[in-house]
Motif scaffolding. Structure first.
Motif, PDB file in Angstrom:
ATOM      1  N   GLU A   1       0.858  -1.172   0.000  1.00  0.00           N
ATOM      2  CA  GLU A   1       0.000   0.000   0.000  1.00  0.00           C
ATOM      3  C   GLU A   1       0.901   1.230   0.000  1.00  0.00           C
ATOM      4  O   GLU A   1       2.112   1.132   0.224  1.00  0.00           O
ATOM      5  CB  GLU A   1      -0.908   0.002   1.229  1.00  0.00           C
ATOM      6  N   THR A   2       0.321   2.396  -0.216  1.00  0.00           N
ATOM      7  CA  THR A   2       1.140   3.614  -0.262  1.00  0.00           C
ATOM      8  C   THR A   2       1.396   4.214   1.118  1.00  0.00           C
ATOM      9  O   THR A   2       2.069   5.239   1.215  1.00  0.00           O
ATOM     10  CB  THR A   2       0.472   4.690  -1.148  1.00  0.00           C
TER      11      THR A   2
ATOM     12  N   LYS B   1      -4.796  -2.736  -2.698  1.00  0.00           N
ATOM     13  CA  LYS B   1      -5.730  -1.936  -1.915  1.00  0.00           C
ATOM     14  C   LYS B   1      -5.609  -0.465  -2.307  1.00  0.00           C
ATOM     15  O   LYS B   1      -5.572   0.441  -1.472  1.00  0.00           O
ATOM     16  CB  LYS B   1      -5.483  -2.139  -0.414  1.00  0.00           C
ATOM     17  N   TYR B   2      -5.568  -0.258  -3.614  1.00  0.00           N
ATOM     18  CA  TYR B   2      -5.257   1.041  -4.206  1.00  0.00           C
ATOM     19  C   TYR B   2      -6.533   1.836  -4.487  1.00  0.00           C
ATOM     20  O   TYR B   2      -7.507   1.295  -5.016  1.00  0.00           O
ATOM     21  CB  TYR B   2      -4.489   0.785  -5.502  1.00  0.00           C
TER      22      TYR B   2
ATOM     23  N   GLU C   1      -1.225  10.026  -7.001  1.00  0.00           N
ATOM     24  CA  GLU C   1      -0.069  10.913  -7.067  1.00  0.00           C
ATOM     25  C   GLU C   1       1.102  10.380  -6.257  1.00  0.00           C
ATOM     26  O   GLU C   1       2.263  10.411  -6.703  1.00  0.00           O
ATOM     27  CB  GLU C   1      -0.467  12.311  -6.570  1.00  0.00           C
ATOM     28  N   LEU C   2       0.809   9.864  -5.067  1.00  0.00           N
ATOM     29  CA  LEU C   2       1.874   9.338  -4.219  1.00  0.00           C
ATOM     30  C   LEU C   2       2.500   8.094  -4.828  1.00  0.00           C
ATOM     31  O   LEU C   2       3.725   7.916  -4.790  1.00  0.00           O
ATOM     32  CB  LEU C   2       1.319   9.025  -2.826  1.00  0.00           C
ATOM     33  N   ALA C   3       1.674   7.217  -5.403  1.00  0.00           N
ATOM     34  CA  ALA C   3       2.207   6.006  -6.046  1.00  0.00           C
ATOM     35  C   ALA C   3       3.139   6.376  -7.191  1.00  0.00           C
ATOM     36  O   ALA C   3       4.210   5.770  -7.364  1.00  0.00           O
ATOM     37  CB  ALA C   3       1.067   5.123  -6.534  1.00  0.00           C
TER      38      ALA C   3
ATOM     39  N   SER D   1      -0.064  -2.739 -13.326  1.00  0.00           N
ATOM     40  CA  SER D   1      -1.370  -2.989 -12.714  1.00  0.00           C
ATOM     41  C   SER D   1      -1.385  -2.458 -11.289  1.00  0.00           C
ATOM     42  O   SER D   1      -0.416  -2.620 -10.542  1.00  0.00           O
ATOM     43  CB  SER D   1      -1.666  -4.487 -12.699  1.00  0.00           C
ATOM     44  N   ARG D   2      -2.497  -1.842 -10.921  1.00  0.00           N
ATOM     45  CA  ARG D   2      -2.712  -1.392  -9.549  1.00  0.00           C
ATOM     46  C   ARG D   2      -4.035  -1.969  -9.089  1.00  0.00           C
ATOM     47  O   ARG D   2      -5.069  -1.748  -9.717  1.00  0.00           O
ATOM     48  CB  ARG D   2      -2.705   0.145  -9.470  1.00  0.00           C
ATOM     49  N   ILE D   3      -4.002  -2.717  -7.985  1.00  0.00           N
ATOM     50  CA  ILE D   3      -5.157  -3.503  -7.559  1.00  0.00           C
ATOM     51  C   ILE D   3      -5.977  -2.711  -6.546  1.00  0.00           C
ATOM     52  O   ILE D   3      -5.482  -2.358  -5.476  1.00  0.00           O
ATOM     53  CB  ILE D   3      -4.713  -4.836  -6.925  1.00  0.00           C
ATOM     54  N   PRO D   4      -7.239  -2.417  -6.868  1.00  0.00           N
ATOM     55  CA  PRO D   4      -8.041  -1.559  -5.984  1.00  0.00           C
ATOM     56  C   PRO D   4      -8.476  -2.253  -4.706  1.00  0.00           C
ATOM     57  O   PRO D   4      -8.425  -3.480  -4.586  1.00  0.00           O
ATOM     58  CB  PRO D   4      -9.254  -1.205  -6.853  1.00  0.00           C
TER      59      PRO D   4
END
Length: 258
Positions: free
Chosen positions: A146-147, A179-180, A187-189, A206-209
């Motif tokens: 996570e960020t 958990k995006y 922006e942070l990612a 890929s970014r997994i929500p």
């Protein structure tokens, strides 16, 4: 946002993967989704893409994947509809083997013929006996993050520890944002990914929500793939082909429904 100073040393690799290819979603921070992602990806590749996979569950403290398969197999015997659906798939369930991290080389040597990809469900603690032995067999390590500052720091410390004892070159490591939430994390990612590049570390595209429904039995099954109608809105539609490309896999053509 801060993270620990990296000790990564870039090493050259020839790009060749083992046969079968071995991949692990792993980290030391609990709740990052390493087991869930392993099952989701393995089931999709095996049942929908006809890529023969196996899972080695060596997280001895839980053996959650191995025990899940036992529960699912028992439940399906009492469900005629599910039994018929399984038969219609016309493909044998992928093997799930259990053991300790030190057993991984032996388990890989005894893998059924034709297996193309092996997912290793690793313990959540790098200090577990045999962890190094297991990780040395891995072609690609994917670390869910996570960020949040704690998640990033823990993940980078984990990757640093792996590099410091020369278990896996940085070229074989990837980060995936899990958990995006785009409005919160985008922006942070992006900023963190630029920082990671300076130490030779890549992130998956890929970014997994954030989705609690990934845990639903219909979505996270070892006997069936995630339903196509759910996949369309899951955020995972990009992850599955990205893993195929990463591992240079050959799959059956994608149909319109997929």
């Amino acid at each position: 946002m801060t993270s620990s100073n990296s000790q990564f040393q870039t090493e050259t690799t020839d790009g060749a993967l083992g046969s079968p290819a071995v991949i692990a979603f792993a980290t030391q921070k609990g709740g990052m989704g390493k087991t869930t992602l392993s099952v989701l990806v393995a089931s999709w590749l095996h049942y929908k893409r006809r890529i023969k996979v196996a899972i080695l569950d060596v997280d001895g403290a839980q053996l959650s994947v191995y025990n899940q398969r036992i529960r699912e197999s028992q439940q399906i015997q009492d469900d005629s509809h599910a039994s018929a659906k399984l038969e219609e798939q016309n493909i044998e369930p992928y093997p799930i083997l259990s053991g300790n991290p030190a057993d991984v080389p032996e388990l890989l040597a005894d893998m059924p013929e034709g297996i193309q990809v092996v997912f290793i469900d690793m313990p959540g603690n790098i200090d577990v006996a045999g962890y190094e032995t297991a990780l040395k067999t891995v072609d690609y390590l994917i670390v869910p993050m996570e960020t949040s500052e704690y998640s990033v720091t823990t993940g980078i410390n984990y990757l640093n520890a792996i590099q410091e004892i020369n278990l896996l070159p940085v070229e074989r490591c990837r980060i995936v944002w899990n958990k995006y939430k785009p409005s919160r994390d985008g922006e942070l990612a992006d900023l963190l990914e630029e920082r990671f590049k300076t130490i030779g570390l890549e992130c998956l595209k890929s970014r997994i929500p954030q989705r609690d429904s990934y845990q639903d039995s219909a979505n996270r099954s070892t006997l069936f793939p995630m339903p196509v109608n759910y996949l369309r809105n899951s955020g995972l539609k990009d992850l599955f082909p990205e893993i195929e490309m990463l591992l240079n896999l050959t799959a059956k053509p994608i149909s319109d429904e997929e």
